[in-house]
Design an enzyme around this catalytic site. Structure first.
Site, PDB file in Angstrom:
ATOM      1  N   ALA A 116       3.231  -1.097   4.460  1.00 34.05           N
ATOM      2  CA  ALA A 116       2.530  -1.123   5.752  1.00 34.05           C
ATOM      3  C   ALA A 116       2.046  -2.517   6.126  1.00 34.05           C
ATOM      4  O   ALA A 116       1.959  -2.842   7.315  1.00 34.05           O
ATOM      5  CB  ALA A 116       1.337  -0.160   5.711  1.00 34.05           C
ATOM      6  N   TYR A 127      11.450   7.827   1.578  1.00 35.69           N
ATOM      7  CA  TYR A 127      11.302   6.889   0.478  1.00 35.69           C
ATOM      8  C   TYR A 127      12.010   7.273  -0.821  1.00 35.69           C
ATOM      9  O   TYR A 127      11.948   6.544  -1.799  1.00 35.69           O
ATOM     10  CB  TYR A 127       9.807   6.668   0.194  1.00 35.69           C
ATOM     11  CG  TYR A 127       9.056   6.160   1.404  1.00 35.69           C
ATOM     12  CD1 TYR A 127       9.247   4.854   1.850  1.00 35.69           C
ATOM     13  CD2 TYR A 127       8.202   6.979   2.112  1.00 35.69           C
ATOM     14  CE1 TYR A 127       8.577   4.382   2.967  1.00 35.69           C
ATOM     15  CE2 TYR A 127       7.523   6.514   3.232  1.00 35.69           C
ATOM     16  CZ  TYR A 127       7.716   5.213   3.655  1.00 35.69           C
ATOM     17  OH  TYR A 127       7.063   4.765   4.766  1.00 35.69           O
ATOM     18  N   GLU A 172      12.303 -10.131   0.686  1.00 34.45           N
ATOM     19  CA  GLU A 172      11.562  -8.983   1.216  1.00 34.45           C
ATOM     20  C   GLU A 172      12.433  -7.740   1.160  1.00 34.45           C
ATOM     21  O   GLU A 172      13.586  -7.787   1.578  1.00 34.45           O
ATOM     22  CB  GLU A 172      11.185  -9.279   2.678  1.00 34.45           C
ATOM     23  CG  GLU A 172      10.459  -8.148   3.381  1.00 34.45           C
ATOM     24  CD  GLU A 172      10.308  -8.408   4.880  1.00 34.45           C
ATOM     25  OE1 GLU A 172      10.741  -9.477   5.375  1.00 34.45           O
ATOM     26  OE2 GLU A 172       9.770  -7.527   5.579  1.00 34.45           O
ATOM     27  N   PRO A 215       0.803  -1.225   0.000  1.00 37.29           N
ATOM     28  CA  PRO A 215       0.000   0.000   0.000  1.00 37.29           C
ATOM     29  C   PRO A 215       0.836   1.275   0.000  1.00 37.29           C
ATOM     30  O   PRO A 215       1.892   1.327   0.615  1.00 37.29           O
ATOM     31  CB  PRO A 215      -0.807  -0.110   1.282  1.00 37.29           C
ATOM     32  CG  PRO A 215      -0.076  -1.073   2.127  1.00 37.29           C
ATOM     33  CD  PRO A 215       0.596  -2.027   1.195  1.00 37.29           C
ATOM     34  N   ASN A 216       0.326   2.272  -0.675  1.00 37.70           N
ATOM     35  CA  ASN A 216       0.899   3.612  -0.756  1.00 37.70           C
ATOM     36  C   ASN A 216       2.145   3.698  -1.630  1.00 37.70           C
ATOM     37  O   ASN A 216       2.658   4.791  -1.854  1.00 37.70           O
ATOM     38  CB  ASN A 216       1.216   4.176   0.651  1.00 37.70           C
ATOM     39  CG  ASN A 216      -0.061   4.420   1.455  1.00 37.70           C
ATOM     40  OD1 ASN A 216      -0.912   5.207   1.040  1.00 37.70           O
ATOM     41  ND2 ASN A 216      -0.209   3.735   2.575  1.00 37.70           N
ATOM     42  N   HIS A 275      12.698  -3.314   1.667  1.00 42.60           N
ATOM     43  CA  HIS A 275      12.161  -2.052   2.189  1.00 42.60           C
ATOM     44  C   HIS A 275      13.061  -0.916   1.745  1.00 42.60           C
ATOM     45  O   HIS A 275      14.283  -1.013   1.879  1.00 42.60           O
ATOM     46  CB  HIS A 275      12.087  -2.080   3.719  1.00 42.60           C
ATOM     47  CG  HIS A 275      11.131  -3.102   4.214  1.00 42.60           C
ATOM     48  ND1 HIS A 275       9.781  -2.883   4.266  1.00 42.60           N
ATOM     49  CD2 HIS A 275      11.318  -4.370   4.656  1.00 42.60           C
ATOM     50  CE1 HIS A 275       9.182  -3.972   4.721  1.00 42.60           C
ATOM     51  NE2 HIS A 275      10.086  -4.893   4.951  1.00 42.60           N
ATOM     52  N   ARG A 298      12.823   3.790  12.517  1.00 46.95           N
ATOM     53  CA  ARG A 298      11.541   4.459  12.562  1.00 46.95           C
ATOM     54  C   ARG A 298      10.711   4.011  13.770  1.00 46.95           C
ATOM     55  O   ARG A 298      11.288   3.610  14.785  1.00 46.95           O
ATOM     56  CB  ARG A 298      10.825   4.205  11.231  1.00 46.95           C
ATOM     57  CG  ARG A 298      11.714   4.687  10.043  1.00 46.95           C
ATOM     58  CD  ARG A 298      11.078   4.430   8.723  1.00 46.95           C
ATOM     59  NE  ARG A 298       9.832   5.196   8.616  1.00 46.95           N
ATOM     60  CZ  ARG A 298       8.919   4.992   7.679  1.00 46.95           C
ATOM     61  NH1 ARG A 298       9.121   4.033   6.788  1.00 46.95           N
ATOM     62  NH2 ARG A 298       7.822   5.710   7.643  1.00 46.95           N
ATOM     63  N   ASN A 354       7.779  -5.918  -1.480  1.00 46.83           N
ATOM     64  CA  ASN A 354       7.870  -4.805  -0.528  1.00 46.83           C
ATOM     65  C   ASN A 354       6.480  -4.668   0.069  1.00 46.83           C
ATOM     66  O   ASN A 354       5.620  -3.995  -0.498  1.00 46.83           O
ATOM     67  CB  ASN A 354       8.267  -3.514  -1.245  1.00 46.83           C
ATOM     68  CG  ASN A 354       8.325  -2.344  -0.265  1.00 46.83           C
ATOM     69  OD1 ASN A 354       7.922  -2.477   0.893  1.00 46.83           O
ATOM     70  ND2 ASN A 354       8.821  -1.211  -0.742  1.00 46.83           N
ATOM     71  N   ARG A 408       5.374  10.999  -2.041  1.00 45.85           N
ATOM     72  CA  ARG A 408       5.198  11.180  -0.606  1.00 45.85           C
ATOM     73  C   ARG A 408       6.528  11.040   0.139  1.00 45.85           C
ATOM     74  O   ARG A 408       7.378  10.242  -0.226  1.00 45.85           O
ATOM     75  CB  ARG A 408       4.201  10.154  -0.036  1.00 45.85           C
ATOM     76  CG  ARG A 408       4.748   8.775   0.069  1.00 45.85           C
ATOM     77  CD  ARG A 408       4.076   7.934   1.162  1.00 45.85           C
ATOM     78  NE  ARG A 408       4.523   6.572   1.051  1.00 45.85           N
ATOM     79  CZ  ARG A 408       4.356   5.634   1.971  1.00 45.85           C
ATOM     80  NH1 ARG A 408       3.717   5.913   3.081  1.00 45.85           N
ATOM     81  NH2 ARG A 408       4.816   4.423   1.804  1.00 45.85           N
TER      82      ARG A 408
END
Lengths: 157, 157, 157, 157, 157, 157, 157, 157, 157, 157, 157, 157
Positions: D81, D27, D102, D14-15, D104, D111, D78, D22
């Site tokens: 969330a 990112y 995986e 998502p996103n 990121h 974070r 990836n 963003r």
């Protein structure tokens, strides 16, 4: 106990050889030799001398603490990173049975959570944190005061 | 800032009025007036004076800290039992925005687990614990040093 | 900065001298010299060279990191067992202020719970785990890319 | 298995459709199509092609993973969330039984605390974090290497 | 395997060089050489010999364990303070794949809470605690019994 | 104390009556009578005799410990499942005030997490785990040694 | 309430469309249509019919539960992965206020720790786990029994 | 195995002798003999018979489980209060190595937090909770189905 | 920014379509359309209009937040069940960078413990809970006030 | 109840006397008298008046809440630091049994972790945080609405 | 209810048969028969008689509580070690539904941490700890007072 | 010590001035003056008098405890809300070194979890909870008994 045993062992843990260089925001700009000169002066004004030892090796710190057992009257220690991880240094301090004052340049309560735990604090006489080089200087006074039953600042002779 | 503002607020938390009386094993035999006389002498030798306040009332401590905001240059505080329970004192210290040094007579790391947490430590310049009255005396030196940019022991004039 | 400083420090933590020998199920069959040869080739293809150091001594790792501070542009580190226990290595990495990429041969999320925590991960640029020797090889590319502002695979020249 | 099954499924959570837009601090500035073009190029150089899928819907991600089960040889994911909240995606990956890498973009260890836990990490071959788009690019190499038994960078043909 | 490999590696962790000296309340009055003499006698009566090594350095312990991998049939280890903090020694023991018996002179369940966790216990054959020097002596018997498939006390020959 | 009081109480907790039968992977193939024969022999060689009691009832174990208070010099106990759940057995051992050695056939550190906690360990002289029947045999030697001030293996008479 | 409302809503969570295909070790070899045929037969023998719905979308599951509120007398649900993560499904079940029986094919207590927590269990009538397809079949009987005030197996008519 | 061994051991833990009497809100109004009559009927319809045992004594439950090891094909157990506190019953069930189905009359997820943990659940085939006497009745069907490889409701013969 | 962008996005999470129907004890009797009419009126009185969106789909909520990024000046959100489980919605809100006010009809501090944690609260301007529909109405005023630098109630024009 | 009892007690906790002075980043620039003037105006427009009380003394706050029990219809409280530490204020609020609305100027979810827990929240009608003075203003509206059964903004008369 | 039912059941848990013998530092020097004589006298002066039962068996305690259900008006219980481990006794007390007063001779808050939790306290009327035999004597008065609606000390008749 | 020092200090914490008024479900209907009259009568019958003090101010409670140090022989305290939050009262009680009995009207184990922890319990002689006013009355007897070495109920003179 002979006169020449009026000595304090000053122990500096890992990375303190970089003092004055690394991360001045946390640790200030005074170097280790500068701190030791001042420590020697303060000790001298109180009738003591200091023996200093810095190492990045946990085992070397352990062994120096052991080796000075008969030669010093107290230990002023900044265990640095080993504060939080070394049971071996704790055990060495327990083994020699000398009074210990623990010091930290930075305020360990303002940093990462893991820095709040010390394996030395509960076996030390006391702890000074966050005062920059004054943690050392005032810690030394506190340690000699503790040994001698003095209190407050050394009197001008 | 006028000359007469070279003052340090010394705050003593609850039960410290009994100092020298209660539990000498933890807190020693010196009374609060004796400690304050010595603090005044040390401050004087560094060009400062002290304003002392002891209270058993959390609110009274909060108000005195607020009230001295414009009149002192730093706070030397032994919050005693309120160390572990008072967010209000923490907030008062945050509100006045003065440098704070936290002191404890006994070694809080050797006692009940709840005494290890301080609501003041992470907003203070630093903390001295376990040194008996020296926690106050050396803490005062550290605080004035911090304010003035001094370091080490006050020089004989 | 002179040209010859296009170097990467490659740090291998404890027991990695046994690579290719111990527990091939976790760590694979390639030996450390074989990995270093490949790392050197990749670095070379990107205009860099590597300086490698393996030690089983926490203090020796700390000191090598300190010593290379002025001589390298980044650190590729497999802290092995010290990942989970060494604040001293963390502090050394913080002190030198170089970009760090952390690598692990095995997937630390599949093993004992204590292996999930790393004292390096949050101060590193990034982390590669579980890729076998590729953790090193691709980690090196990532580190040089990070330093140079490159991205993706090195271009054939 | 036929030749055209040399495909990798690339899953974006998502996103990630907002990539490059963003929070560039976390990112970076590369957009998703730009990343996918580069992924396709790398895959091509290794004899593979990629099938990409981005969705903000957990269920859609689950279904695409299921649907590609017979058509791809590995999954580069990836989960964004959903890394921290989706057991359904974990179960879909377990169900298809394909090798997973995986990735990121940001360093999840720097974070919020909840970002440190991944429902995918312990069932993946490995994980790359914090490398920006390189997490994807190098992760793809690692995945194909894992499938083919290759190691290191793809050879120029 | 040749006959001269009927050897047991006996590892003593940090501060055990002070045995018989430090804290006799916890650790008793027998010195390390005295313990080793007795161990040698017991081993001899069972057809074995011992190789002893004490170090205060975690890395040195790691390396000695590695070095003896081909030369001994088992490891009798008192990791002392490193019991609670060393993943590196755990990894070394895992790497050499030899049977391990862990011993502690004092009862680690009666002391500070942190002493209850051992990084060795779950990879050892077994653990003996609180028996004073008997932890070593009986631990050695247990280890040789484990290796040889014996059980109980060595038979008088 | 009369001569016939040179007795050791050997307590076996629940399910140990199945020894040699249930789960030989955890508990080995020796039966309880076989273990007790060997214990008697060892005790005899050290001038002692043993009194054995196995029960699956927590209350029966409590009562036997109470009943033997005046008749034995020490307790060798394998509390089995009650190790982890019985405060009543702990209290009985505290009440009789005899030296206790705790033994476990299997390595309790390798099994379910709840098996790591013992209600007996911190009130025992010491604990032996993971040595199979040797936990009993060597534990008996350790207990008699502790009572008699002996050390090491029983001497051939 | 009219006669045709003697219906049970059967809800299958994410990935259950793969039943009989994925991980037969955990989930067995029966497919979802086979299970639903058997459920229909059992319901029929008890005077009920079933309405089945499988989705990988949390929102779709929520909406179906809402939509059937007036049309069914109870919900038999296998929330699968959403068991552990979906408050939305819990809220939908609370909103419709129907009796719920929760079922799981595999034994959720034998798997990853996170599978032990269910957001449905404490608002359900009851839960059946680990019985394979029988969790569904017997769960359906239990649900209809609960609604009708029956008990035990359906009587042959 | 002889024909008469088609038996199931039904174990009822403490206080279940009061069933139908105590706290009907939690446990319903059916008595234990009524439940057992129904269990016998269900077992009979599936070619089995049941052997029932209720005790308030943990040790007695352990011993009955042990004693039936050779005589029954499975265990249907409602451990009641011992669910949450008895490792001894867990160990007895592990020792006999029979398939176990765990049942609870009330929904243990709706009550005190300590009732959510079961020492039996992860070693059982499965668990039924909250279904009142149906937990027993359907649990018995599930257990026999598991043993026989049946599925669903027993067929009318 | 053009005039027509004086819009607020009002987001309603899962199950809120049932408002006024489900569990009036927790959520009151006003329906969603009634709330939205009142919201529109309040917005209108402050020179704004609202755009409303309810969904039971996490992904749909994410996408609507993304889609309105350029078209609205703030987000009034009642994430309902997704409050406690959706990092994806948090990330969408972070991505659009708009001011957010979080509202809850019921008092989330009086319900299940898991409802106390919100993935939105620490990235929102503020939060209103427990006020019934007033959480929405007053939350809208607060949000527009925050955007416009207003304070208190809208003035009658 | 007489007409003059249409009063709301407004309670301000410790350090709020400094409002507008201390830490404007957290608390804004409006002073307490300014806030109270606005509160009086809003109350007036709704047919109410306010009675305000600020104290730094926990006991004084307790007593004022007690004293107003018969004279007011609700309590609007910003407990400030005592939010997190005062059970006494909670008990006073419970004792008077009046509806309570809790307000915080700053967003307590963005600050130190200990600020997330409130001893008032679960006994209040609701809570408003992070809205600056609007937390008070809108909180007052919400409280009077709650008392009167109103909803939304006060109507212009 | 007949007159002879004015009885109180007094339950003594494990090891209390040793009272006056074991650990007088914790439990004092009065024996159980002496305590019971005094209890009988106090009960008599209040028109009651006592029925006493001591057992080391959890099951026996459960059964006696069950058995007296119809014959006594309340239970005075010192569960001793079972305080901390027995859900079965808790369930028995819940089942009989009689008023319970829990007593402890020693102060359970001063001892091992596990002694602070009681499975009885939250279902009892109240608890008395640390008062030595007075915990029993005054607990009995409190229990009869509770049953009879009396208060304070029994009046001399 | 003179005769008039046969006094007990009775301390009532915050909100107890409302006794008999607030929440009779928790605290009963007797008022504080009524309780004190009864306490005085009981004390009188035992040759003592009481000095009572109620305050809502933590500091006032601290000071009264300090002030009575020389004038009373014991402290009967119901710290109410300060039970759970006041280290200052604990420290005052430690400072005066008098025997303390802690009482609570309600059963603190049945209420919010935070009420289970007492800062007084482990430094008190003992604690009585849940007995209503009898907690005071019997607590006073227990305290005087403790001081005088009495036991049981006061004898009629």
């Amino acid at each position: 106990m002979s006169e020449e045993r009026r000595r304090i062992l000053v122990i500096h843990g890992p990375n303190l050889n970089l003092l004055g260089v690394r991360e001045p925001g946390h640790y200030g700009q005074m170097t280790l030799p500068e701190i030791e000169r001042e420590l020697a002066a303060i000790a001298g004004s109180m009738g003591y001398e200091i023996v200093s030892f810095q190492s990045n090796h946990e085992g070397a710190l352990v062994e120096r603490i052991q080796a000075e057992r008969e030669r010093v009257r107290g230990v002023l220690i900044n265990p640095a990173a080993y504060t939080h991880t070394s049971v071996a240094i704790r055990d060495a301090l327990l083994a020699v049975g000398l009074p210990v004052v623990e010091v930290h340049l930075s305020n360990i309560h303002r940093r990462e959570a893991f820095r709040r735990h010390s394996y030395v604090a509960d076996i030390a006489v006391g702890q000074l944190t966050g005062l920059g080089p004054d943690s050392y200087f005032l810690g030394l006074v506190a340690l000699i005061n503790h040994i001698e039953g003095f209190r407050g600042l050394p009197r001008a002779s």
